[in-house]
Write an enzyme that holds these catalytic residues in place. Sequence first.
Site, PDB file in Angstrom:
ATOM      1  N   LEU A   3       8.268   3.208 -17.424  1.00 57.68           N
ATOM      2  CA  LEU A   3       7.213   2.464 -17.646  1.00 57.68           C
ATOM      3  C   LEU A   3       5.925   3.460 -17.290  1.00 57.68           C
ATOM      4  O   LEU A   3       5.955   4.070 -16.088  1.00 57.68           O
ATOM      5  CB  LEU A   3       7.135   1.155 -16.526  1.00 57.68           C
ATOM      6  CG  LEU A   3       5.976   0.194 -16.653  1.00 57.68           C
ATOM      7  CD1 LEU A   3       6.358  -0.572 -17.957  1.00 57.68           C
ATOM      8  CD2 LEU A   3       6.009  -0.419 -15.526  1.00 57.68           C
ATOM      9  N   GLU A  32      12.882   7.497 -13.399  1.00 56.89           N
ATOM     10  CA  GLU A  32      11.746   6.747 -12.496  1.00 56.89           C
ATOM     11  C   GLU A  32      12.792   5.888 -11.603  1.00 56.89           C
ATOM     12  O   GLU A  32      14.081   6.281 -11.521  1.00 56.89           O
ATOM     13  CB  GLU A  32      10.955   5.662 -13.167  1.00 56.89           C
ATOM     14  CG  GLU A  32      11.806   4.656 -14.017  1.00 56.89           C
ATOM     15  CD  GLU A  32      10.595   3.758 -14.955  1.00 56.89           C
ATOM     16  OE1 GLU A  32       9.349   3.735 -14.527  1.00 56.89           O
ATOM     17  OE2 GLU A  32      11.153   3.254 -15.924  1.00 56.89           O
ATOM     18  N   LYS A  55       6.684  -3.550 -20.433  1.00 57.67           N
ATOM     19  CA  LYS A  55       7.126  -4.156 -19.302  1.00 57.67           C
ATOM     20  C   LYS A  55       7.583  -5.798 -19.527  1.00 57.67           C
ATOM     21  O   LYS A  55       7.050  -6.843 -19.428  1.00 57.67           O
ATOM     22  CB  LYS A  55       5.639  -4.395 -18.419  1.00 57.67           C
ATOM     23  CG  LYS A  55       6.039  -4.529 -16.975  1.00 57.67           C
ATOM     24  CD  LYS A  55       4.787  -3.968 -16.099  1.00 57.67           C
ATOM     25  CE  LYS A  55       4.813  -4.529 -14.458  1.00 57.67           C
ATOM     26  NZ  LYS A  55       5.914  -3.911 -13.978  1.00 57.67           N
TER      27      LYS A  55
HETATM   28  C1  LIG Z   1      10.452   0.245 -13.529  1.00 57.11           C
HETATM   29  C2  LIG Z   1       8.947   0.528 -12.920  1.00 57.11           C
HETATM   30  N1  LIG Z   1       8.402   1.559 -13.332  1.00 57.11           N
HETATM   31  C3  LIG Z   1       7.482   2.132 -12.619  1.00 57.11           C
HETATM   32  C4  LIG Z   1       6.439   0.904 -11.950  1.00 57.11           C
HETATM   33  C5  LIG Z   1       5.128   1.167 -11.456  1.00 57.11           C
HETATM   34  O1  LIG Z   1       4.197   0.343 -12.175  1.00 57.11           O
HETATM   35  P1  LIG Z   1       2.737   0.012 -11.592  1.00 57.11           P
HETATM   36  O2  LIG Z   1       2.160   1.177 -10.839  1.00 57.11           O
HETATM   37  O3  LIG Z   1       2.029  -0.091 -12.775  1.00 57.11           O
HETATM   38  O4  LIG Z   1       2.761  -1.112 -10.576  1.00 57.11           O
HETATM   39  C6  LIG Z   1       7.019  -0.207 -11.974  1.00 57.11           C
HETATM   40  C7  LIG Z   1       6.353  -1.666 -11.343  1.00 57.11           C
HETATM   41  O5  LIG Z   1       6.710  -2.548 -11.263  1.00 57.11           O
HETATM   42  C8  LIG Z   1       8.262  -0.565 -12.495  1.00 57.11           C
HETATM   43  O6  LIG Z   1       9.095  -1.667 -12.551  1.00 57.11           O
END
Ligand SMILES: Cc1ncc(COP(=O)(O)O)c(C=O)c1O
Length: 289
Positions: A203, A179, A147
């Site tokens: 992610l 995603e 992240k």
């Molecule tokens: C690229 C990306 N994928 C997936 C997610 C989802 O992650 P989370 O469920 O932990 O918020 C995020 C969240 O910011 C993201 O930026």
Amino acid sequence: MKVIWNDKIVDRNEVKIDMEDRGYQFADGIYDVVRAYNGKFFTLDEHVDRFFRGACQTDLELPFSKEELKERLTTLIKINQIDTGNVYFQITRGIASPRNHTYPDPEVVAPVFTASATVVPRDQEKMNRGITASIIPDTRWLHCDIKSISLLGNIMAKHEAHKNGADEAVLHRDGAVTECSSSNMWMVKDGTIYTHPDGNLILPGVTKIVLLRAAEKAGIPVKEETFTVEQLKNADEAFSSSTTIEAMPIIEIDGCPVGSGKKGPIVEKLQQYYLNEVEEQCGSLRQNV
Ligand SMILES: Cc1ncc(COP(=O)(O)O)c(C=O)c1O
């Protein structure tokens, strides 16, 4: 607004970010976003774990333990009297001069930590209505599991989607859906849920963990396997997920309806299970729904 700047709670306008901060010059840092409901954090452990994992993957030495970080973030939401809202926290590798790509010696250069909290109510109406999406090539790097504060690839994709009149970008590599620009991606076909497996191309979402658990509890089969843009366009339902949007129906892709063109029964069920889990951790949300 009170924010955290290194180990202090200060007024937002007291924060001074150095122009040679490596976050500012190289996007050399990591972040996370965690949500609070009823003044209590939801899935804080999972967010903090991911933050520590990201620090490890990028050799960034964190100046606090997991417990200390959780204490600081909890103080932040209390001091700002956040009931339902988001906490953003990030750390950069610090201020190093002159500019040099090589990591500075952590004995000499301390990382810079900041965190802020904002009131953001749940948007139940949007979660019922759903959003639109556009298919965009995934041109990001090969460490999407980190992240990183470097989000240029993500924001360029989202901007393309917005230019196409859509709310979100669904990303694909050679036709395989990875995603979305700021959320994980899911589709439903013949009663089975599909989502991309964890790995370096997406992610690992905390919301994804909660939804996988929700699907198991609801007895809905899930396959964590890659699906194609073509399969997505023929799906019965599609949705994206993130901390801030929970499970969000995608009702239209590139101008064509997904399934019925309305929120489907499976995402509806997952939303209910998600809400149950939020309420177990944070108390009743009925006044917000
Ligand atoms: C690229 C990306 N994928 C997936 C997610 C989802 O992650 P989370 O469920 O932990 O918020 C995020 C969240 O910011 C993201 O930026």
